[in-house]
Design a protein around this motif. Structure first.
Motif, PDB file in Angstrom:
ATOM      1  N   ALA A   1      -4.369   0.441  -9.476  1.00 20.40           N
ATOM      2  CA  ALA A   1      -5.711  -0.087  -9.705  1.00 20.40           C
ATOM      3  C   ALA A   1      -6.759   0.717  -8.942  1.00 20.40           C
ATOM      4  O   ALA A   1      -7.822   1.049  -9.474  1.00 20.40           O
TER       5      ALA A   1
ATOM      6  N   CYS B   1      -6.952   4.224 -10.497  1.00 17.28           N
ATOM      7  CA  CYS B   1      -7.627   4.176 -11.795  1.00 17.28           C
ATOM      8  C   CYS B   1      -9.126   4.009 -11.611  1.00 17.28           C
ATOM      9  O   CYS B   1      -9.923   4.559 -12.373  1.00 17.28           O
TER      10      CYS B   1
ATOM     11  N   SER C   1      -4.933   5.802 -15.559  1.00 15.13           N
ATOM     12  CA  SER C   1      -3.894   4.841 -15.210  1.00 15.13           C
ATOM     13  C   SER C   1      -2.529   5.520 -15.243  1.00 15.13           C
ATOM     14  O   SER C   1      -2.181   6.195 -16.213  1.00 15.13           O
TER      15      SER C   1
ATOM     16  N   ALA D   1      -2.799  -5.049 -13.786  1.00 10.89           N
ATOM     17  CA  ALA D   1      -3.600  -5.051 -12.560  1.00 10.89           C
ATOM     18  C   ALA D   1      -4.784  -4.096 -12.676  1.00 10.89           C
ATOM     19  O   ALA D   1      -5.927  -4.453 -12.355  1.00 10.89           O
ATOM     20  N   SER D   2      -4.538  -2.878 -13.147  1.00  8.98           N
ATOM     21  CA  SER D   2      -5.629  -1.908 -13.264  1.00  8.98           C
ATOM     22  C   SER D   2      -6.630  -2.325 -14.339  1.00  8.98           C
ATOM     23  O   SER D   2      -7.848  -2.203 -14.148  1.00  8.98           O
TER      24      SER D   2
ATOM     25  N   MET E   1      -8.781  -5.187 -12.988  1.00 12.13           N
ATOM     26  CA  MET E   1      -9.766  -4.743 -12.005  1.00 12.13           C
ATOM     27  C   MET E   1     -10.920  -4.009 -12.677  1.00 12.13           C
ATOM     28  O   MET E   1     -12.076  -4.130 -12.254  1.00 12.13           O
ATOM     29  N   GLN E   2     -10.622  -3.252 -13.728  1.00 10.90           N
ATOM     30  CA  GLN E   2     -11.700  -2.604 -14.471  1.00 10.90           C
ATOM     31  C   GLN E   2     -12.601  -3.640 -15.132  1.00 10.90           C
ATOM     32  O   GLN E   2     -13.830  -3.490 -15.172  1.00 10.90           O
TER      33      GLN E   2
END
Length: 362
Positions: A110, A113, A119, A160-161, A164-165
């Protein structure tokens, strides 16, 4: 080439992530740290009024930490109880180990990225494939266990990534984090129903799904399976001279990436990307013809009007992708109904075409 390109970018992103963390911890600049927990943000006159409002609204509807921990543990328990029934070689303790290691990898992915917009979830999934596959062994279904473990790790790390974005977008647009999280949950629940239905539709409609040469060959599936076999059986499972070729092109991919980073963006755009060169070996030449045609159109458009090409190029690409994707649904329905196309076009080589003409003329 895929492995070399992936490992190079993994090391690159990981280095940038660690450097960013070190700089963040060493500077301790309050402007670069978003307040967390129940602590109130420290007033700072250098922060704009809009940023202060964004921070205040974002922290107002924060998701409690206990809720996140309980939810993660609950999902881990459900996965450990259900997945072994779906994939018998994937034992429950394999899943427990994955869920114990996943938070650290998810954080790295995350953060990386966010820094690089790249990613590395497939790379972490491949790591799980090698680890769990080798742990299970070939005599206990290690190939299937490795592939299933890759799916579990890939979903955790990529989610997760992506989340978060989305939270970053919500922070910039002053949206409620709780509303965004609820929307994610609703979308995930819908996907649990829609995705199997779409997969069933593809299986029933397109024969040979995932087989090379079919309408949907699934090239990455072959890559993942070969990675799992390699992790279970070792290099002895490879054909003759395969390892030598892998070494050569692995080093070549690393060197090409290093040259691209060293020469700068102006020159790097003329140097091919190893990953892009490797993909046609799995997809076949027909896919590269399509990409070449699209690239040629965009190149000519950029020469004619660069501003409009940069502004509307992504919109045109999105329209083409959506149009082809939407057409899959009526095409599947027509195929299930047994409707045959009125004409069939096929392009043959010159020698084959001559033989066909001679046969038809006889």
């Amino acid at each position: 080439m895929i492995l070399g390109d992936g490992l190079y970018n993994f090391a690159k992103v990981l280095g940038q992530t660690l450097f960013g963390l070190y700089r963040k911890l060493s500077t301790k600049d309050p402007r670069s740290v978003l307040p967390i927990g129940t602590c109130s943000p420290t007033p700072n006159s250098s922060i704009s009024y809009d940023d202060q409002q964004r921070t205040q609204l974002f922290l107002k509807d924060e998701i409690p930490t206990c809720f996140a921990v309980v939810g993660y543990v609950g999902i881990a328990i459900i996965s450990s109880a259900t997945l072994p029934h779906i994939f018998p070689p994937l034992k429950w303790y394999y899943i427990v180990v994955i869920y114990l290691c996943a938070p650290t990898l998810a954080f790295c992915n995350a953060y990386g990225c966010g820094l690089t917009d790249w990613s590395l979830a497939p790379t972490y999934g491949t790591l799980a494939t090698f680890t769990i596959g080798a742990w299970a062994g070939s005599s206990h279904g290690g190939v299937l266990a490795g592939l299933a473990a890759c799916g579990v790790m890939l979903n955790i790390v990529s989610t997760a990534s992506d989340l978060m974005q989305d939270f970053k977008t919500g922070y910039m647009t002053m949206a409620s984090p709780r509303s965004m999280f609820v929307s994610q949950v609703i979308g995930t629940a819908m996907g649990c129903v829609i995705s199997p239905c779409v997969f069933w539709l593809f299986v029933k409609t397109f024969h040979g799904l995932g087989v090379p040469g079919s309408a949907y060959p699934g090239p990455y599936a072959a890559v993942a399976r070969n990675m799992s076999i390699l992790g279970v059986e070792g290099f002895s499972a490879l054909p003759r001279h395969c390892l030598t070729l892998c070494y050569v092109f692995f080093i070549g991919a690393v060197v090409i990436n290093a040259i691209r980073d060293a020469v700068g963006k102006d020159v790097a755009k003329y140097i091919p990307i190893p990953m892009a060169m490797a993909i046609p070996f799995y997809l076949g030449s027909y896919f590269t013809i399509d990409m070449c045609l699209g690239s040629l159109i965009l190149f000519i458009w950029g020469k004619i009007d660069k501003a409009k090409a940069d502004a509307y190029g992504p919109a045109v690409a999105s329209g083409l992708i959506c149009g082809e994707g939407i057409w899959t649904l009526p095409s599947s329905i027509l195929a299930l109904a047994g409707v045959q196309p009125p004409i069939c076009m096929k392009f043959l080589a010159r020698k084959t075409n001559t033989k066909v003409d001679a046969f038809l003329g006889s």
